[in-house]
Design a protein around this motif. Structure first.
Motif, PDB file in Angstrom:
ATOM      1  N   SER A 232       9.691  14.216  -3.656  1.00 17.75           N
ATOM      2  CA  SER A 232       9.285  14.010  -2.264  1.00 17.75           C
ATOM      3  C   SER A 232       8.532  12.703  -2.069  1.00 17.75           C
ATOM      4  O   SER A 232       7.893  12.504  -1.044  1.00 17.75           O
ATOM      5  CB  SER A 232       8.416  15.181  -1.793  1.00 17.75           C
ATOM      6  N   ALA A 233       8.602  11.798  -3.047  1.00 14.49           N
ATOM      7  CA  ALA A 233       7.813  10.577  -2.940  1.00 14.49           C
ATOM      8  C   ALA A 233       8.322   9.627  -1.876  1.00 14.49           C
ATOM      9  O   ALA A 233       7.646   8.670  -1.531  1.00 14.49           O
ATOM     10  CB  ALA A 233       7.768   9.858  -4.290  1.00 14.49           C
ATOM     11  N   GLY A 234       9.519   9.863  -1.351  1.00 16.83           N
ATOM     12  CA  GLY A 234      10.006   9.026  -0.262  1.00 16.83           C
ATOM     13  C   GLY A 234       9.385   9.369   1.072  1.00 16.83           C
ATOM     14  O   GLY A 234       9.650   8.703   2.070  1.00 16.83           O
ATOM     15  N   SER A 235       8.529  10.381   1.104  1.00 18.51           N
ATOM     16  CA  SER A 235       8.022  10.898   2.368  1.00 18.51           C
ATOM     17  C   SER A 235       6.949  10.001   2.987  1.00 18.51           C
ATOM     18  O   SER A 235       5.941   9.685   2.360  1.00 18.51           O
ATOM     19  CB  SER A 235       7.435  12.294   2.173  1.00 18.51           C
ATOM     20  N   PHE A 236       7.195   9.606   4.238  1.00 22.09           N
ATOM     21  CA  PHE A 236       6.177   9.023   5.105  1.00 22.09           C
ATOM     22  C   PHE A 236       6.029   9.930   6.326  1.00 22.09           C
ATOM     23  O   PHE A 236       5.968   9.468   7.467  1.00 22.09           O
ATOM     24  CB  PHE A 236       6.567   7.603   5.523  1.00 22.09           C
ATOM     25  N   GLY A 237       5.992  11.218   6.061  1.00 26.43           N
ATOM     26  CA  GLY A 237       5.988  12.203   7.117  1.00 26.43           C
ATOM     27  C   GLY A 237       4.698  12.226   7.921  1.00 26.43           C
ATOM     28  O   GLY A 237       3.640  11.813   7.463  1.00 26.43           O
ATOM     29  N   TYR A 238       4.812  12.731   9.165  1.00 28.30           N
ATOM     30  CA  TYR A 238       3.683  13.006  10.047  1.00 28.30           C
ATOM     31  C   TYR A 238       2.886  11.738  10.373  1.00 28.30           C
ATOM     32  O   TYR A 238       1.684  11.792  10.596  1.00 28.30           O
ATOM     33  CB  TYR A 238       2.766  14.074   9.430  1.00 28.30           C
ATOM     34  N   LEU A 239       3.582  10.596  10.361  1.00 24.16           N
ATOM     35  CA  LEU A 239       2.896   9.339  10.631  1.00 24.16           C
ATOM     36  C   LEU A 239       2.642   9.170  12.125  1.00 24.16           C
ATOM     37  O   LEU A 239       3.301   9.780  12.968  1.00 24.16           O
ATOM     38  CB  LEU A 239       3.711   8.160  10.107  1.00 24.16           C
TER      39      LEU A 239
ATOM     40  N   THR B  83       3.195   9.080   1.063  1.00 21.85           N
ATOM     41  CA  THR B  83       2.199   8.509   1.966  1.00 21.85           C
ATOM     42  C   THR B  83       2.375   9.180   3.315  1.00 21.85           C
ATOM     43  O   THR B  83       3.078   8.681   4.190  1.00 21.85           O
ATOM     44  CB  THR B  83       2.355   6.982   2.083  1.00 21.85           C
ATOM     45  N   GLU B  84       1.762  10.343   3.460  1.00 21.95           N
ATOM     46  CA  GLU B  84       1.887  11.113   4.684  1.00 21.95           C
ATOM     47  C   GLU B  84       0.648  10.945   5.557  1.00 21.95           C
ATOM     48  O   GLU B  84      -0.422  10.588   5.081  1.00 21.95           O
ATOM     49  CB  GLU B  84       2.130  12.588   4.354  1.00 21.95           C
ATOM     50  N   LYS B  85       0.865  11.189   6.864  1.00 17.87           N
ATOM     51  CA  LYS B  85      -0.216  11.098   7.858  1.00 17.87           C
ATOM     52  C   LYS B  85      -0.776   9.677   7.953  1.00 17.87           C
ATOM     53  O   LYS B  85      -1.933   9.478   8.332  1.00 17.87           O
ATOM     54  CB  LYS B  85      -1.321  12.109   7.560  1.00 17.87           C
ATOM     55  N   LEU B  86       0.030   8.689   7.624  1.00 18.65           N
ATOM     56  CA  LEU B  86      -0.327   7.294   7.829  1.00 18.65           C
ATOM     57  C   LEU B  86      -0.503   7.040   9.326  1.00 18.65           C
ATOM     58  O   LEU B  86       0.335   7.454  10.129  1.00 18.65           O
ATOM     59  CB  LEU B  86       0.787   6.410   7.273  1.00 18.65           C
TER      60      LEU B  86
ATOM     61  N   ILE C  79       0.837  -1.201   0.000  1.00 23.50           N
ATOM     62  CA  ILE C  79       0.000   0.000   0.000  1.00 23.50           C
ATOM     63  C   ILE C  79       0.870   1.249   0.000  1.00 23.50           C
ATOM     64  O   ILE C  79       1.960   1.262   0.566  1.00 23.50           O
ATOM     65  CB  ILE C  79      -0.940  -0.018   1.238  1.00 23.50           C
ATOM     66  N   GLY C  80       0.392   2.317  -0.657  1.00 22.66           N
ATOM     67  CA  GLY C  80       1.128   3.572  -0.663  1.00 22.66           C
ATOM     68  C   GLY C  80       0.499   4.608  -1.568  1.00 22.66           C
ATOM     69  O   GLY C  80      -0.630   4.447  -2.048  1.00 22.66           O
ATOM     70  N   ASP C  81       1.246   5.720  -1.787  1.00 23.68           N
ATOM     71  CA  ASP C  81       0.880   6.745  -2.768  1.00 23.68           C
ATOM     72  C   ASP C  81      -0.407   7.479  -2.436  1.00 23.68           C
ATOM     73  O   ASP C  81      -1.135   7.898  -3.339  1.00 23.68           O
ATOM     74  CB  ASP C  81       0.764   6.122  -4.171  1.00 23.68           C
ATOM     75  N   ASN C  82      -0.703   7.662  -1.167  1.00 31.33           N
ATOM     76  CA  ASN C  82      -1.928   8.367  -0.798  1.00 31.33           C
ATOM     77  C   ASN C  82      -1.793   8.875   0.636  1.00 31.33           C
ATOM     78  O   ASN C  82      -1.050   8.321   1.435  1.00 31.33           O
ATOM     79  CB  ASN C  82      -3.137   7.439  -0.910  1.00 31.33           C
ATOM     80  N   GLU C  83      -2.502   9.911   0.956  1.00 35.43           N
ATOM     81  CA  GLU C  83      -2.432  10.489   2.294  1.00 35.43           C
ATOM     82  C   GLU C  83      -3.529   9.951   3.208  1.00 35.43           C
ATOM     83  O   GLU C  83      -4.620   9.598   2.766  1.00 35.43           O
ATOM     84  CB  GLU C  83      -2.556  12.016   2.218  1.00 35.43           C
ATOM     85  N   GLN C  84      -3.204   9.903   4.489  1.00 34.23           N
ATOM     86  CA  GLN C  84      -4.164   9.652   5.560  1.00 34.23           C
ATOM     87  C   GLN C  84      -4.770   8.245   5.519  1.00 34.23           C
ATOM     88  O   GLN C  84      -5.923   8.043   5.894  1.00 34.23           O
ATOM     89  CB  GLN C  84      -5.264  10.730   5.561  1.00 34.23           C
ATOM     90  N   TYR C  85      -3.983   7.272   5.084  1.00 33.09           N
ATOM     91  CA  TYR C  85      -4.424   5.890   5.232  1.00 33.09           C
ATOM     92  C   TYR C  85      -4.590   5.551   6.714  1.00 33.09           C
ATOM     93  O   TYR C  85      -3.803   5.990   7.558  1.00 33.09           O
ATOM     94  CB  TYR C  85      -3.381   4.922   4.676  1.00 33.09           C
ATOM     95  N   GLU C  86      -5.583   4.728   7.020  1.00 33.65           N
ATOM     96  CA  GLU C  86      -5.745   4.188   8.365  1.00 33.65           C
ATOM     97  C   GLU C  86      -5.621   2.673   8.309  1.00 33.65           C
ATOM     98  O   GLU C  86      -6.322   2.006   7.537  1.00 33.65           O
ATOM     99  CB  GLU C  86      -7.093   4.575   8.967  1.00 33.65           C
ATOM    100  N   LEU C  87      -4.724   2.114   9.114  1.00 31.88           N
ATOM    101  CA  LEU C  87      -4.480   0.680   9.134  1.00 31.88           C
ATOM    102  C   LEU C  87      -4.758   0.119  10.519  1.00 31.88           C
ATOM    103  O   LEU C  87      -4.378   0.713  11.525  1.00 31.88           O
ATOM    104  CB  LEU C  87      -3.028   0.375   8.747  1.00 31.88           C
ATOM    105  N   ASN C  88      -5.413  -1.022  10.566  1.00 33.20           N
ATOM    106  CA  ASN C  88      -5.629  -1.753  11.807  1.00 33.20           C
ATOM    107  C   ASN C  88      -5.787  -3.224  11.424  1.00 33.20           C
ATOM    108  O   ASN C  88      -6.891  -3.711  11.214  1.00 33.20           O
ATOM    109  CB  ASN C  88      -6.861  -1.236  12.535  1.00 33.20           C
TER     110      ASN C  88
END
Length: 305
Positions: A223-230, A196-199, A164-173
């Motif tokens: 900036s595609a390497g960003s997993f910021g603000y997770l 994929t930020e705010k994961l 999974i990736g390439d989108n903001e604010q995914y929620e995983l559980n």
């Protein structure tokens, strides 16, 4: 003596049906009997909310886990409206033999409860692939996977439970377990087109060659390497050489991926390795691929608490 018949496919004047749907008893009919297109009480609730798609009641997936439910679940993913929706897997087990894919966002794949809804992957490659190529300022962020388990006991080498990736604010559980073949991954968090930020959420990774991997497999965006603000918690249970592979990594950051300015927690039981091959609870390695705008940039974790 009423019988509910589930129609799973229509081709011209030919309908494919499941006899005795919703627990009814099949009634004897002569060949060529007429089916009237109505709805059952059980399916009516689903029809009131077309963005909530039940893979069993509406698409014919087998919750007993015997028949192959790949096509049924994929048909449900394909039916998600452009504005997004929920693909619902009621509690039980589902057999999946090849990759399920969705690029419609926000889509949530939803079970009833972890370990209660279980997808058993018997193929090779990704079990569930979720991403979008719409890498611009979208308002259709969100989606993810919640309240289910993906099991790779019978998966081939090089497989992944969730990619999974390439989108903001995914929620995983979710739980990803037993992806223990060579090169296999429990949850592959991977950007190919976008960040994929705010994961946020929780991943339970049990007996995987690599439990959770942050990755950037290729992109034209700097900036595609960003997993910021997770805000992500990973519970890692590594079995070492018995019954798992000789080496198991818990969380891996590679390929120029950069989790930063957030909270990344790694917990669990980590038995390590009984061989000369080393295992790691947290491994940071690698750099962005050659030819990428970020080529030569190493993976990093910064300002994560």
């Amino acid at each position: 003596n009423s019988e509910i018949i589930l129609v799973t496919n229509i081709s011209g004047a030919t309908w494919t049906v499941t006899r005795g749907a919703e627990g009814t008893t099949p009634v004897a009919h002569t060949a060529g009997f007429t089916v009237y297109q109505v709805t059952s009480a059980g399916a009516l609730t689903q029809l009131r909310s077309p963005d909530w798609l039940n893979v069993a009641a509406q698409f014919g997936a087998d919750p007993a886990g015997s028949a192959d439910s790949t096509a049924a679940i994929q048909n449900a993913l394909n039916a998600v409206p452009a504005a997004g929706g929920v693909v619902y897997l009621p509690a039980e087990q589902y057999k999946v033999t090849s990759t399920l894919t969705t690029t419609t966002m926000p889509t949530t794949v939803l079970g009833d409860v972890r370990w209660g809804t279980q997808v058993n992957f018997t193929g090779t490659g990704d079990c569930l692939r979720m991403y979008t190529t719409a890498n611009s300022s979208q308002q259709q962020w969100g989606g993810g996977v919640q309240y289910l388990t993906i099991d790779g006991t019978s998966a081939g080498n090089g497989s992944a439970g969730l990619h999974i990736g390439d989108n903001e604010q995914y929620e995983l559980n979710l739980v990803v377990q037993n992806f223990a073949g060579t090169g296999s991954i429990g949850c592959h968090l991977d950007n190919q087109y976008w960040w994929t930020e705010k994961l946020h959420g929780t991943i339970v990774a049990i007996n995987n060659t690599q439990g959770v991997v942050f990755d950037e497999s290729g992109s034209a965006l700097t900036s595609a390497g960003s997993f910021g603000y997770l805000d992500l918690t990973c519970y890692v249970y590594s079995y070492g050489a018995t019954p798992g592979p000789a080496s198991q990594d818990g969380v891996v950051v590679q390929g120029g991926a950069r989790p930063y300015n957030g909270r990344l927690v790694v917990k669990g039981n980590f038995q390590g390795s009984s061989s000369a091959t080393t295992s790691a609870a947290l491994r940071v390695t690698g750099q962005a691929a050659a030819g990428h705008p970020n080529a030569g940039q190493f993976s990093a974790i910064a300002n994560c608490h």
